[in-house]
Design a protein around this motif. Structure first.
Motif, PDB file in Angstrom:
ATOM      1  N   GLU A  78      -9.664  -0.306   4.942  1.00 24.89           N
ATOM      2  CA  GLU A  78      -9.477   1.119   4.712  1.00 24.89           C
ATOM      3  C   GLU A  78      -9.064   1.339   3.259  1.00 24.89           C
ATOM      4  O   GLU A  78      -8.284   0.582   2.700  1.00 24.89           O
ATOM      5  CB  GLU A  78      -8.388   1.619   5.655  1.00 24.89           C
ATOM      6  N   TYR A  79      -9.601   2.394   2.643  1.00 29.75           N
ATOM      7  CA  TYR A  79      -9.247   2.710   1.257  1.00 29.75           C
ATOM      8  C   TYR A  79      -9.202   4.219   1.076  1.00 29.75           C
ATOM      9  O   TYR A  79      -9.763   4.980   1.874  1.00 29.75           O
ATOM     10  CB  TYR A  79     -10.228   2.056   0.274  1.00 29.75           C
ATOM     11  N   GLY A  80      -8.501   4.662   0.041  1.00 27.62           N
ATOM     12  CA  GLY A  80      -8.342   6.079  -0.215  1.00 27.62           C
ATOM     13  C   GLY A  80      -9.570   6.710  -0.840  1.00 27.62           C
ATOM     14  O   GLY A  80     -10.231   6.099  -1.683  1.00 27.62           O
ATOM     15  N   ARG A  85      -9.013   8.923   3.927  1.00 27.74           N
ATOM     16  CA  ARG A  85      -9.174   7.471   3.935  1.00 27.74           C
ATOM     17  C   ARG A  85     -10.546   7.139   4.500  1.00 27.74           C
ATOM     18  O   ARG A  85     -11.124   7.922   5.249  1.00 27.74           O
ATOM     19  CB  ARG A  85      -8.108   6.806   4.820  1.00 27.74           C
ATOM     20  N   ARG A  86     -11.061   5.925   4.178  1.00 26.25           N
ATOM     21  CA  ARG A  86     -12.405   5.543   4.633  1.00 26.25           C
ATOM     22  C   ARG A  86     -12.473   4.039   4.882  1.00 26.25           C
ATOM     23  O   ARG A  86     -11.795   3.254   4.246  1.00 26.25           O
ATOM     24  CB  ARG A  86     -13.424   5.925   3.566  1.00 26.25           C
ATOM     25  N   ASN A  87     -13.322   3.663   5.843  1.00 26.27           N
ATOM     26  CA  ASN A  87     -13.753   2.269   6.048  1.00 26.27           C
ATOM     27  C   ASN A  87     -15.265   2.257   5.957  1.00 26.27           C
ATOM     28  O   ASN A  87     -15.941   3.116   6.535  1.00 26.27           O
ATOM     29  CB  ASN A  87     -13.405   1.758   7.451  1.00 26.27           C
ATOM     30  N   THR A  95     -14.887   8.377   7.725  1.00 25.11           N
ATOM     31  CA  THR A  95     -13.866   8.966   6.882  1.00 25.11           C
ATOM     32  C   THR A  95     -12.861   9.717   7.750  1.00 25.11           C
ATOM     33  O   THR A  95     -13.253  10.427   8.674  1.00 25.11           O
ATOM     34  CB  THR A  95     -14.488   9.944   5.863  1.00 25.11           C
ATOM     35  N   TRP A  96     -11.578   9.565   7.428  1.00 18.02           N
ATOM     36  CA  TRP A  96     -10.500  10.331   8.054  1.00 18.02           C
ATOM     37  C   TRP A  96     -10.013  11.349   7.025  1.00 18.02           C
ATOM     38  O   TRP A  96      -9.781  11.003   5.864  1.00 18.02           O
ATOM     39  CB  TRP A  96      -9.350   9.415   8.473  1.00 18.02           C
ATOM     40  N   SER A  98      -7.181  13.906   5.813  1.00 15.28           N
ATOM     41  CA  SER A  98      -5.746  14.135   5.981  1.00 15.28           C
ATOM     42  C   SER A  98      -5.393  15.601   6.226  1.00 15.28           C
ATOM     43  O   SER A  98      -4.405  15.892   6.899  1.00 15.28           O
ATOM     44  CB  SER A  98      -4.972  13.606   4.775  1.00 15.28           C
TER      45      SER A  98
END
Length: 108
Positions: A78-80, A85-87, A95-96, A98
């Protein structure tokens, strides 16, 4: 698996393993689930390496069918990104966001 777990902070970030290292249903990879409150897993294959999937992104990937889904295996931790955040996965990403706590699956 242990090397990735330690590199990501071990107990402080992923928690204790809740499973033994197991073979994925397709026989290609291996995985462990961890006790992090939001849920965390590390998946490994010879071609993708070991990558962690956590929280809402993990929940969405699980709902789609884990590595048997159209996304395949994770290819990044996971990265910003702007707004969340995304994988990355073999066949695109999740993508999540926030601002509203939602996830979005993107396929090419």
């Amino acid at each position: 698996m242990r090397t990735k777990w330690l590199a990501l902070g071990g107990l402080q970030t992923l928690g204790y393993p809740t499973t033994d290292e197991a073979v994925t249903p397709d026989g290609t990879g291996r995985y462990n689930h961890f006790s992090l409150a939001a849920g965390a897993s590390v998946y490994w294959t010879p071609s993708t390496g070991a990558h962690a999937v956590q929280g809402a992104i993990r929940d969405k990937w699980a709902a789609l069918g884990w590595e048997t889904s159209a996304l395949g295996y994770p290819t990044s931790d996971e990265y910003g990104v702007t707004g969340g955040r995304r994988n990355n996965f073999q066949h695109d990403y999740i993508t999540w966001f926030s601002a509203n706590g939602t996830t979005q699956v993107t396929y090419s």
